[in-house]
Design a protein around this motif. Structure first.
Motif, PDB file in Angstrom:
ATOM      1  N   GLU A  59      36.880  49.091  66.897  1.00 51.53           N
ATOM      2  CA  GLU A  59      37.901  48.838  67.913  1.00 51.53           C
ATOM      3  C   GLU A  59      37.271  48.389  69.230  1.00 51.53           C
ATOM      4  O   GLU A  59      36.484  49.111  69.843  1.00 51.53           O
ATOM      5  CB  GLU A  59      38.746  50.087  68.148  1.00 51.53           C
ATOM      6  CG  GLU A  59      39.918  49.857  69.076  1.00 51.53           C
ATOM      7  CD  GLU A  59      40.877  51.021  69.108  1.00 51.53           C
ATOM      8  OE1 GLU A  59      41.880  50.941  69.850  1.00 51.53           O
ATOM      9  OE2 GLU A  59      40.637  52.019  68.395  1.00 51.53           O
ATOM     10  N   GLY A  60      37.644  47.179  69.639  1.00 54.06           N
ATOM     11  CA  GLY A  60      37.134  46.630  70.888  1.00 54.06           C
ATOM     12  C   GLY A  60      35.653  46.287  70.878  1.00 54.06           C
ATOM     13  O   GLY A  60      35.100  45.863  71.886  1.00 54.06           O
ATOM     14  N   ALA A 116      26.158  46.175  65.366  1.00 52.59           N
ATOM     15  CA  ALA A 116      25.851  45.172  66.395  1.00 52.59           C
ATOM     16  C   ALA A 116      25.310  43.899  65.770  1.00 52.59           C
ATOM     17  O   ALA A 116      25.662  42.775  66.182  1.00 52.59           O
ATOM     18  CB  ALA A 116      24.846  45.742  67.396  1.00 52.59           C
ATOM     19  N   THR A 117      24.475  44.044  64.739  1.00 52.90           N
ATOM     20  CA  THR A 117      23.884  42.885  64.083  1.00 52.90           C
ATOM     21  C   THR A 117      24.918  42.127  63.259  1.00 52.90           C
ATOM     22  O   THR A 117      24.916  40.886  63.221  1.00 52.90           O
ATOM     23  CB  THR A 117      22.696  43.334  63.192  1.00 52.90           C
ATOM     24  OG1 THR A 117      21.774  44.065  63.994  1.00 52.90           O
ATOM     25  CG2 THR A 117      21.989  42.143  62.584  1.00 52.90           C
ATOM     26  N   ALA A 118      25.843  42.853  62.621  1.00 50.32           N
ATOM     27  CA  ALA A 118      26.926  42.191  61.888  1.00 50.32           C
ATOM     28  C   ALA A 118      27.811  41.388  62.836  1.00 50.32           C
ATOM     29  O   ALA A 118      28.241  40.269  62.525  1.00 50.32           O
ATOM     30  CB  ALA A 118      27.760  43.231  61.146  1.00 50.32           C
ATOM     31  N   THR A 119      28.068  41.949  64.009  1.00 49.35           N
ATOM     32  CA  THR A 119      28.880  41.251  65.014  1.00 49.35           C
ATOM     33  C   THR A 119      28.154  40.004  65.504  1.00 49.35           C
ATOM     34  O   THR A 119      28.756  38.926  65.631  1.00 49.35           O
ATOM     35  CB  THR A 119      29.185  42.194  66.188  1.00 49.35           C
ATOM     36  OG1 THR A 119      29.768  43.405  65.688  1.00 49.35           O
ATOM     37  CG2 THR A 119      30.132  41.554  67.185  1.00 49.35           C
ATOM     38  N   ALA A 120      26.858  40.143  65.749  1.00 45.61           N
ATOM     39  CA  ALA A 120      26.063  38.998  66.195  1.00 45.61           C
ATOM     40  C   ALA A 120      25.983  37.922  65.118  1.00 45.61           C
ATOM     41  O   ALA A 120      25.961  36.721  65.430  1.00 45.61           O
ATOM     42  CB  ALA A 120      24.655  39.463  66.580  1.00 45.61           C
ATOM     43  N   LEU A 121      25.977  38.329  63.840  1.00 41.31           N
ATOM     44  CA  LEU A 121      25.937  37.351  62.751  1.00 41.31           C
ATOM     45  C   LEU A 121      27.189  36.481  62.763  1.00 41.31           C
ATOM     46  O   LEU A 121      27.101  35.258  62.608  1.00 41.31           O
ATOM     47  CB  LEU A 121      25.811  38.062  61.402  1.00 41.31           C
ATOM     48  CG  LEU A 121      25.939  37.172  60.166  1.00 41.31           C
ATOM     49  CD1 LEU A 121      24.823  36.126  60.132  1.00 41.31           C
ATOM     50  CD2 LEU A 121      25.931  38.014  58.884  1.00 41.31           C
ATOM     51  N   THR A 122      28.351  37.094  62.945  1.00 42.17           N
ATOM     52  CA  THR A 122      29.592  36.314  63.004  1.00 42.17           C
ATOM     53  C   THR A 122      29.533  35.306  64.147  1.00 42.17           C
ATOM     54  O   THR A 122      29.811  34.113  63.955  1.00 42.17           O
ATOM     55  CB  THR A 122      30.806  37.239  63.186  1.00 42.17           C
ATOM     56  OG1 THR A 122      30.986  37.998  61.990  1.00 42.17           O
ATOM     57  CG2 THR A 122      32.072  36.440  63.451  1.00 42.17           C
ATOM     58  N   ASP A 179      35.953  42.714  71.856  1.00 43.12           N
ATOM     59  CA  ASP A 179      35.432  42.191  73.125  1.00 43.12           C
ATOM     60  C   ASP A 179      33.969  41.778  73.029  1.00 43.12           C
ATOM     61  O   ASP A 179      33.548  40.792  73.649  1.00 43.12           O
ATOM     62  CB  ASP A 179      35.592  43.236  74.235  1.00 43.12           C
ATOM     63  CG  ASP A 179      37.047  43.578  74.514  1.00 43.12           C
ATOM     64  OD1 ASP A 179      37.906  42.712  74.260  1.00 43.12           O
ATOM     65  OD2 ASP A 179      37.318  44.697  74.988  1.00 43.12           O
ATOM     66  N   VAL A 180      33.197  42.518  72.259  1.00 44.26           N
ATOM     67  CA  VAL A 180      31.774  42.196  72.130  1.00 44.26           C
ATOM     68  C   VAL A 180      31.594  40.898  71.345  1.00 44.26           C
ATOM     69  O   VAL A 180      30.784  40.041  71.721  1.00 44.26           O
ATOM     70  CB  VAL A 180      31.014  43.359  71.460  1.00 44.26           C
ATOM     71  CG1 VAL A 180      29.562  42.978  71.199  1.00 44.26           C
ATOM     72  CG2 VAL A 180      31.083  44.606  72.337  1.00 44.26           C
ATOM     73  N   LEU A 191      30.313  35.136  71.476  1.00 43.94           N
ATOM     74  CA  LEU A 191      30.740  33.770  71.180  1.00 43.94           C
ATOM     75  C   LEU A 191      30.697  32.909  72.436  1.00 43.94           C
ATOM     76  O   LEU A 191      30.202  31.772  72.414  1.00 43.94           O
ATOM     77  CB  LEU A 191      32.147  33.802  70.594  1.00 43.94           C
ATOM     78  CG  LEU A 191      32.647  32.572  69.841  1.00 43.94           C
ATOM     79  CD1 LEU A 191      31.682  32.155  68.752  1.00 43.94           C
ATOM     80  CD2 LEU A 191      34.028  32.852  69.263  1.00 43.94           C
ATOM     81  N   ARG A 192      31.199  33.432  73.539  1.00 43.42           N
ATOM     82  CA  ARG A 192      31.163  32.694  74.807  1.00 43.42           C
ATOM     83  C   ARG A 192      29.720  32.422  75.236  1.00 43.42           C
ATOM     84  O   ARG A 192      29.385  31.313  75.666  1.00 43.42           O
ATOM     85  CB  ARG A 192      31.893  33.471  75.895  1.00 43.42           C
ATOM     86  CG  ARG A 192      33.408  33.467  75.759  1.00 43.42           C
ATOM     87  CD  ARG A 192      34.066  34.043  77.005  1.00 43.42           C
ATOM     88  NE  ARG A 192      35.510  33.997  76.887  1.00 43.42           N
ATOM     89  CZ  ARG A 192      36.257  34.993  76.429  1.00 43.42           C
ATOM     90  NH1 ARG A 192      35.674  36.129  76.039  1.00 43.42           N
ATOM     91  NH2 ARG A 192      37.573  34.867  76.358  1.00 43.42           N
ATOM     92  N   ASP A 193      28.874  33.436  75.118  1.00 44.99           N
ATOM     93  CA  ASP A 193      27.473  33.278  75.520  1.00 44.99           C
ATOM     94  C   ASP A 193      26.782  32.192  74.702  1.00 44.99           C
ATOM     95  O   ASP A 193      25.916  31.468  75.221  1.00 44.99           O
ATOM     96  CB  ASP A 193      26.718  34.604  75.352  1.00 44.99           C
ATOM     97  CG  ASP A 193      27.135  35.652  76.386  1.00 44.99           C
ATOM     98  OD1 ASP A 193      27.806  35.279  77.372  1.00 44.99           O
ATOM     99  OD2 ASP A 193      26.800  36.839  76.184  1.00 44.99           O
TER     100      ASP A 193
END
Length: 429
Positions: free
Chosen positions: A254-255, A318-324, A361-362, A367-369
């Motif tokens: 969540e978030g 965190a790594t799964a999120t960064a992979l997407t 949000d992360v 994605l923006r970065d």
């Protein structure tokens, strides 16, 4: 209304062939096609629930134009926990009984009908047509050998006859097979909506959906439908959600709170991005077959090995999120940057994001970065007038309207099909 639409369908059959020959899908007398209130029903690979978008869809206002889509309202209905477990258990399952698959098909028909009924009640409207994507339990966009033949295959479940009987209106379902039969991958199908609603004469737009799987549509400024490029970028929320289920017994992050507390293992992200799917040229599509449970098991093992610590679950998320995020940026760099630059070299580029992943949000920050250094402006789908969670349901409302009027709904440059085809199968209420 029903008789006039059926007569229109017969009239349009010959017009369709000439429109394809002219490479102009919309060159016809729009006076013989009527406006309709249509419900689009979508349940994605995240299997979190059902989205219903009620739309008024009208024929083109000008000769050679595209249909006009107006969203009247949107309702989201979460799957009950038992239903979600059954859906996830059926997706790309190695072992499941025929009885369970048949029962799930009929159960989902009831769930979808109830969701449309709820939408009608809340909005005070009666729909004339339903477009139901169904729940994908298997999708194989690339041909593989089966009993000596190279075949593509797809399966969306959710009995349309149940919806048609409950609501007493026609239902168009099973949209992917016609495209696959014409040599396409059956996905992505949202590009037709993207082209109709979001193309611009001055701005190039990339429309990214963050569902279970990530998919994008690139429309260079001023491009015709032949200039559209679309494909699946890889995992959207799917890997993140599965890591959360295994490591935290939660349905999602969540978030992005768990990812925020972890460290990204960049060497794991870089290693995964070297795998075959990400470098394969579009058109291409993927699903749980590529990024489901087997992939997540391997991914977690890679993270443990790179981290050297078993207790750093937050680093895995965190790594799964960064992979997407990284897979989307990588897809833009590899395939879209040059395409937009070639077709519309001086136009600004907007990257418009929709889907459940926009609530993370992360993920959105990552994605923006990744995109902003490429002179890409990131926007939310809501800024273009469509709620992020509603977009895919709107797409299937449009595809149903096109099918009912015997108009093609696929975009061959996106799916790889040999030609434009009418999508879907009709159950008459």
């Amino acid at each position: 209304m029903k008789k006039s639409v059926e007569a229109t369908a017969k009239t349009n059959a010959g017009v369709l062939r000439s429109a394809q020959n002219d490479r102009d899908l919309w060159r016809r007398d729009s006076s013989v096609i009527r406006s309709m209130v249509v419900a689009g029903v979508m349940s994605g690979t995240s299997a979190d629930g059902v989205d219903v978008a009620v739309c008024r869809i009208s024929p083109a206002r000008v000769k050679g134009g595209t249909p006009v889509v107006k969203l009247l309202g949107h309702v989201g209905v979460a799957y009950p926990k038992t239903v979600r477990a059954a859906v996830l258990g059926a997706m790309d399952a190695e072992a499941i009984s025929v009885a369970e698959l048949a029962q799930l098909n009929w159960l989902l028909g009831e769930v979808y009908a109830e969701a449309v009924e709820l939408a009608q009640t809340r909005m005070g409207v009666k729909v004339a047509l339903v477009g139901c994507h169904g729940q994908t339990v298997y999708h194989q966009g690339a041909a593989e050998k089966y009993l000596g033949r190279a075949l593509r295959a797809t399966w969306q479940t959710g009995e349309a006859a149940v919806i048609a009987e409950r609501l007493r209106v026609p239902v168009v379902s099973d949209f992917r097979p016609a495209d696959i039969a014409a040599g396409g991958q059956g996905a992505p199908l949202v590009p037709m909506l993207d082209y109709c609603m979001f193309r611009s004469a001055k701005v190039s737009r990339v429309l990214q959906n963050l569902g279970g799987i990530g998919n994008l549509t690139a429309i260079p400024a001023g491009a015709g439908v032949d200039g559209v490029m679309a494909f699946d970028t890889g995992p959207g929320n799917m890997v993140i959600d599965e890591c959360m289920r295994r490591l935290y017994e939660r349905e999602f992050d969540e978030g992005g709170a768990v990812a925020e507390s972890g460290n990204v293992l960049t060497n794991v992200v870089e290693k995964v991005l070297k795998e075959k799917y990400f470098s394969a040229l579009p058109p291409k599509s993927c699903g749980r077959e590529q990024f489901g449970e087997a992939f997540v098991s391997r991914f977690i093992a890679m993270c443990r090995k790179a981290d050297g610590r078993e207790d750093r679950d937050e680093d895995v998320v965190a790594t799964a999120t960064a992979l997407t995020a990284a897979s989307i940026v990588d897809a833009y760099r590899r395939f879209i940057w040059g395409h937009v630059g070639q077709v519309a070299p001086r136009s600004p580029v907007e990257f418009v994001v929709a889907g459940g992943g926009t609530k993370n949000d992360v993920l959105m920050r990552m994605l923006r970065d990744g995109l902003e250094p490429l002179s890409v402006k990131v926007r939310m789908m809501e800024e273009l007038g469509v709620p992020a969670q509603a977009k895919e349901a709107v797409a299937f409302a449009l595809l149903a309207w096109l099918s009912w009027n015997v108009l093609p709904g696929n975009v061959p440059t996106a799916t790889g099909a040999r030609r434009s085809v009418v999508l879907g199968k009709v159950c008459r209420g």
